[in-house]
Design an enzyme around this catalytic site. Structure first.
Site: not given
Ligand code: NAD
Ligand code: DAU
Length: 338
Positions: A8, A126-128, A86, A205, A207, A189, A60, A150, A154
């Site tokens: 990546g 990621t923190d997500e 991502t 836009p 959200y 992003k 890949d 996503y 992850k």
């Protein structure tokens, strides 16, 4: 650690990491392994393309044979895995690619790395994966409660890295970074999308109520944290890399418009993202003990980032056509027209 495979590496954070590594570790050889999806871009690596320590391999991470060949041909001892789908909104529109790259791809990369005797494997996460937190800060041992396709894909990569450490003894380490911004970020992003739209006086836009909180981390600080954990993190451990810089989205956008000298009337409140996480926040104590701290303040970083997008329109104008237009329409045309 001498021969790195950076998967990546043609994306946003990966390419910033590659440039930094080549500069800071002139004795390392860096092979970028990247599928060149819509988000992968060799323009991001132009400045190192002639460097004798750099090489690019298209492939890949979910392709066993391609991964095996890249590991063998380059005698890789260290893998840094940035490769992923991502963008949260794309994962809501079509999750398949996320499962394939982030879940199965991470597994294939771990498995081939184990089989080929890789000595160190850093998985960029990621923190997500923790989900949303109304107050306080997530620590590394907290439960994973991902909310988007996503984030779930992850989290499965994080868990597989753990399994390869515990079961097979592969020397893995995981970083969980917060919202990263800076040059070369694909204009889907929040910040690169809104900066480039504002340059063209297009609507922004926003959200829902815009009161969601993200913890902004400059890409230089994120890459420095990954480098530190790569070299000094304990095998099998996870390290948060938080920006310690929480902001409501609306405040970020107002600050951005102010620096750009653009009117707030460009902001267009639109239908919210389904399952939208309200707040992310990380406890940095563990990586702080390794000696990590931020060098870039949000004010400096935001201004530098805006100037970069203003001065490098050749980079993002090329991207904002073709596939990008189809995605933009699917994601925003109904939102912006209602
Ligand atoms: P990006 O979308 O800019 O780049 C992703 C790169 O991965 C692209 O070059 C793409 O071509 C490549 N790729 C995708 N699937 C691949 C596959 N199957 N095989 C090989 N290459 C593949 O992403 P980014 O924002 O630079 O994120 C890099 C990593 O950091 C990701 O793992 C992401 O989850 C993580 N992360 C991102 C952020 C952020 O705010 N951007 C924050 C924390 C963690
Ligand atoms: O927290 C780390 C994560 O940060 C990374 O793992 C992801 O790869 C990265 O995409 C980012 O995820 P977010 O969903 O937080 O980032 P995004 O830029 O999509 O959105 C940031 C905030 O802005 C979020 O609250 C949604 C909002 N937003 C975003 C877009 C694209 C809008 O209001 N409007 C928009 O058009």
């Amino acid at each position: 650690m001498r021969k790195l495979l950076v998967t990546g590496g043609a994306g946003f954070i990966g390419s910033n990491f590659v440039r930094r590594t080549i500069e800071q570790h002139p004795d390392y050889q860096v092979a970028v392994f990247d599928k060149l999806t819509y988000a992968g871009n060799l323009d991001n690596l132009v400045s190192v393309s002639e460097n004798a320590n750099y090489k690019f391999v298209r492939g890949d991470i979910a392709d066993r044979g391609a991964v095996a060949r890249a590991l063998e041909a380059n005698a890789i001892d260290t893998v840094v895995n940035f490769a992923a789908e991502t963008h949260v909104d794309r994962s809501i529109l079509s999750p398949d690619a996320f499962i394939e790259a982030n879940s199965r791809g991470t597994y294939v990369l771990l498995n081939e790395s184990h089989k080929h005797g890789v000595e160190r494997f850093l998985h960029v996460s990621t923190d997500e994966v923790y989900g949303s937190i109304p107050e306080g800060f997530f620590r590394e041992g907290d439960a994973l409660e991902p909310n988007s396709p996503y984030a779930a894909s992850k989290a499965s990569g994080d868990l597989m890295a753990r399994a390869y450490y515990v079961t097979y003894g592969l020397n893995t380490v995981v970083t969980r970074g917060s919202n990263t911004y800076g040059p070369y970020q694909y204009p889907e992003k929040l910040l690169p999308l809104f900066i480039s739209n504002a340059i063209d006086n297009e609507p922004l836009p926003l959200y829902g109520d815009g009161m969601q909180v993200r913890d902004w981390l400059h890409v230089d600080d994120h890459c420095a944290g990954i480098d530190l954990v790569l070299h000094q993190g304990e095998p099998g451990e996870v390290y948060n890399l938080g920006g310690e810089n929480e902001r409501h989205n609306l405040d970020v956008i107002r600050g951005m418009l102010n620096i750009m000298g653009k009117p707030e009337s460009l902001i267009r409140p639109v239908e919210d993202r389904p399952g939208h996480d309200r707040r992310y926040a990380l406890d940095n104590a563990k990586v702080g003990a390794l000696g990590w701290s931020h060098a870039v303040s949000f004010e400096q970083g935001l201004e530098r980032t805006i100037r970069w997008y203003e001065e490098n329109q050749w980079w993002w104008r090329k991207i904002k056509s073709g596939e990008y237009e189809a995605y933009y329409k699917a994601q925003y045309s109904q939102r912006l027209s209602s």
